[in-house]
Design a protein around this motif. Structure first.
Motif, mmCIF file in Angstrom:
data_model
loop_
_atom_site.group_PDB
_atom_site.id
_atom_site.type_symbol
_atom_site.label_atom_id
_atom_site.label_comp_id
_atom_site.label_asym_id
_atom_site.label_seq_id
_atom_site.Cartn_x
_atom_site.Cartn_y
_atom_site.Cartn_z
ATOM 1 N N ASP A 1 43.248 73.144 75.701
ATOM 2 C CA ASP A 1 42.919 73.065 76.758
ATOM 3 C C ASP A 1 42.193 73.406 77.547
ATOM 4 N N PHE A 2 40.915 73.544 78.546
ATOM 5 C CA PHE A 2 40.330 74.347 79.140
ATOM 6 C C PHE A 2 40.417 75.610 79.805
ATOM 7 N N GLU A 3 42.045 75.605 80.186
ATOM 8 C CA GLU A 3 42.505 76.846 80.894
ATOM 9 C C GLU A 3 42.752 77.749 79.801
ATOM 10 N N LEU B 1 39.649 74.148 87.070
ATOM 11 C CA LEU B 1 40.322 73.131 86.160
ATOM 12 C C LEU B 1 40.675 71.586 86.605
ATOM 13 N N VAL B 2 40.108 71.342 88.215
ATOM 14 C CA VAL B 2 40.845 69.545 88.194
ATOM 15 C C VAL B 2 38.722 69.239 88.868
ATOM 16 N N ASP C 1 51.861 66.229 84.337
ATOM 17 C CA ASP C 1 52.949 67.263 83.310
ATOM 18 C C ASP C 1 52.358 68.683 82.777
ATOM 19 N N ASN C 2 50.893 68.902 82.870
ATOM 20 C CA ASN C 2 51.254 69.988 82.361
ATOM 21 C C ASN C 2 50.248 70.716 84.031
ATOM 22 N N TYR C 3 49.816 70.467 84.508
ATOM 23 C CA TYR C 3 49.426 71.076 85.689
ATOM 24 C C TYR C 3 49.834 70.985 86.860
ATOM 25 N N GLY C 4 51.102 70.253 86.889
ATOM 26 C CA GLY C 4 52.033 70.802 87.545
ATOM 27 C C GLY C 4 51.421 70.104 89.114
#
Length: 691
Positions: A430-432, A447-448, A564-567
């Motif tokens: 993933d990008f992060e 990230l958005v 789920d991953n980002y919160g």
């Protein structure tokens, strides 16, 4: 009107005079047209209908000036005007009768007797008739020179080929430079091409090279090039055009990156931008064949369907007023990510030629974005970027939607490039994670804008033996049937823009109403992106043939995986807390000087202090009743390594909410806590709180 009516009716002198004068460029007056109408009272006859038309063409007779302009009856090109007017008259009396009317010398001489002034004018007219001119003939543009034969009295013509068919059809400006819009017929294909050329380039080697590069033959003879330059500048239609350097929606129509215009613009549009992938925007097969051979193989595979919807969403996003964003599909294995990008790219053209990589300069990607404005950008394998810092900068610039302000060599600034694109990216992580692994701190805004969604393996092979056969089948079909469905999709949007925008608004409201109340604004922004994909899925069903229920389930599942991953909370707060905990765990024993509260100078060991090369603060013990140690962090270290650009107030709120920040003074994040070498210092005090 019957042939019998024509046989028994003769054109009166009054009507002949009106028609002859009007064809030859004179204005009509009410008196003469009324006289003609009086001589031909029966409106059902040929000449009666023509007399009524002449009466309508009189100023105030019912026909507007705009109508005359639109139909070519008031042109600066008098030859073209005469031709158009003759065609109108011939539509009433027939083509042969129209030509005969203009050559009825006995009647013309009787009705319009020649005076001395006319003789002088006729002599001047004869001289004008011998002037050289340009004419389209034999599939090209020729320079015609006339000379009167002294022996026979006839006029001989000498024609010289200058170029393929080429003419000026409009003028315009991009706000800085003036342009001439040139229409050309491409050799071999016969396709009509439009080129918006800056006036400063007209007649220059650069300008001729630009036209030749479009597939048009032009003479190399300097003298004829000069004549052609003057012809293009002074003749042709002078209609105002919209000049744009970006593709996308303009004047209600959509300009493809190859210059092709879909829909009917409110006024003509000329595209003078460019993309390195212009040759990839071609049409192979039909939209129905794409549906049967490509979309059918993607059906049932969540990530493949999502990738195609990203492509469909691109022109819809801009139509609805959306900003730039991208979907980043990631998976460790080669589970079909590249195949997904190629299948999505086939919507608009040849996949291999439209697909980009992250191994590009930031400026290069912004130029591509501007030329593909309001469109789709497939960018494969983020890991191919040579430098993570360059990739991060490119991504930030790409999704910011605005280019750099640059000076112009002639003074002032160049026009700032602006765009709105929707991208489909792939990678192994993933990008992060990609940024963190390369020592970069991701910002929540990044990230958005580039939303990382796990890639789901292909599970539906559609009667093929395995994933490898399925992948190869999609690759072949994507190259064989491409481009047509994208153009048909844009034509659908252009035909009913308002309904398309209403559908996007409807789906956005539906998504937002079903989200948790405590969801962060950042997560809501991403939900709106997925609502756009939802709208694209519904509107594109006639082209994809997919089940709306199943497609919506794929979209919702992909969003839930991202969430789920980002919160659900504020990502920036989460990042501050994560970095603070990580900082304490990583450096508690090697960057913090032990300090015993209540003892002189903290009972610090000067020898051990000198060994700490990059001091972060002090590990203070004995100061709290609960026995916990405190980390007194130097403010500059706290800002650069924990906040990392996030506002102090927001960072303090995040740390206070999880019980990590200890405020010593109300309203301040730092405070005077301990004395070091006799001096009271300010520190940010953290404790190692639990999740």
């Amino acid at each position: 009107m019957t042939n019998a009516a024509v046989k028994h009716e003769e054109m009166s002198d009054a009507l002949f005079s009106c028609v002859y004068r009007w064809i030859n460029g004179h204005n009509l007056d009410k008196k003469e047209t009324s006289a003609a109408a009086a001589r031909h009272k029966d409106k059902t006859t040929t000449y009666g209908a023509l007399a009524q038309k002449m009466k309508a063409l009189t100023p105030g007779g019912g026909v507007t000036y705009e109508w005359l302009c639109e139909n070519g009856f008031t042109l600066t090109d008098k030859d073209a005007q005469r031709k158009n007017r003759l065609e109108l008259v011939s539509s009433f009396i027939g083509e042969d009768a129209g030509k005969a009317l203009l050559h009825d010398t006995d009647r013309i001489n009787r009705l319009f007797p020649v005076t001395k002034a006319d003789i002088k004018s006729l002599s001047e007219q004869q001289q004008d008739d011998l002037k050289p001119y340009f004419d389209k003939r034999k599939g090209g543009l020729y320079y015609i020179e006339k000379k009167q034969n002294q022996d026979t009295g006839t006029v001989d013509e000498r024609e010289t080929w200058v170029s393929d068919e080429i003419e000026t059809v409009g003028i315009g400006s991009d706000g800085k430079d003036g342009y001439i819009v040139i229409r050309m017929k491409q050799e071999g294909t016969g396709t009509l091409l439009y080129e918006a050329m800056p006036r400063r380039e007209l007649g220059s080697p650069q300008g001729w090279g630009r036209l030749r590069s479009r597939g048009v033959n032009i003479t190399a003879k300097r003298s004829h090039l000069d004549l052609l330059t003057n012809h293009l500048q002074l003749h042709g239609v002078r209609e105002q055009w919209t000049i744009t350097h970006t593709a996308g929606w303009h004047e209600g129509a959509y300009v493809m990156p190859d210059g092709h215009i879909i829909g009917k613009p409110e006024r003509p549009v000329a595209f003078c931008g460019g993309t390195s992938a212009v040759t990839g925007y071609v049409v192979r097969g039909t939209a129905a064949e794409w549906c049967s051979n490509v979309a059918s193989l993607m059906c049932g595979n969540k990530s493949m369907v999502l990738g195609a919807l990203v492509a469909f969403a691109a022109p819809l996003n801009s139509l609805a007023g959306g900003s730039c964003f991208g979907i980043h599909l990631f998976a460790q294995s080669s589970a079909g990510k590249t195949t997904t990008v190629e299948a999505a790219s086939s919507i608009y053209g040849v996949p291999d030629e439209l697909k980009l990589t992250w191994d590009a300069t930031k400026y290069g990607l912004t130029i591509e974005a501007a030329s593909r404005n309001d469109g789709f950008m497939p960018i494969d394998e983020i890991g191919q970027g040579n430098n993570a810092k360059d990739v991060a900068g490119s991504a930030y610039s790409l999704f910011n939607g605005t280019g750099r302000i640059q000076g112009h060599k002639d003074g002032g600034n160049r026009a700032v490039l602006r765009w709105a694109i929707v991208a489909l990216s792939t990678g192994e992580e993933d990008f992060e994670t990609y940024l963190l692994r390369n020592g970069l701190t991701p910002k929540a805004g990044q990230l958005v804008r580039l939303v990382s969604v796990p890639f789901s393996d292909t599970t539906e092979f559609h009667d093929l033996d395995d994933g490898d056969q399925h992948s190869r089948a999609i690759k072949r079909a994507s190259s064989k049937y491409c481009g047509a469905v994208g153009r048909e999709w844009i034509a659908m949007l252009a035909a009913d823009r308002e309904s398309a925008c209403q559908k996007v608004s409807e789906r956005e409201n539906a998504w937002l109403s079903n989200l948790p109340e405590d969801l962060s604004p950042q997560a809501k922004r991403v939900a709106i992106r997925f609502a756009l994909l939802d709208a694209a899925a519904e509107l594109s069903i006639p082209l994809t043939g997919w089940s709306l229920e199943e497609t919506r389930a794929h979209i919702r599942s992909s969003f839930d995986e991202w969430l789920d991953n980002y919160g659900t909370g504020n990502r920036e707060k989460y990042q501050v807390v994560s970095r603070a905990r990580d900082f304490i765990q990583r450096y508690a024993l090697n960057r913090f000087q032990p300090y015993t509260f209540g003892k002189r100078n903290g009972d610090m060991d000067n020898v051990s202090v000198s060994r700490i090369a990059n001091l972060a603060g002090y590990l203070v013990s004995g100061r709290r009743e609960d026995g916990c140690n405190e980390y007194h962090i130097i403010p500059s270290v706290f800002e650069s390594e924990i906040l990392c650009g996030i506002q102090k107030k927001l960072g303090a709120e995040a740390l206070e909410e999880v019980g990590m920040l200890v405020r010593r003074e109300p309203g301040r994040i730092d405070g005077k806590t301990i004395s070091v070498n006799g001096s009271q210092q300010r520190f940010i005090v953290l404790i190692d709180g639990e999740d």
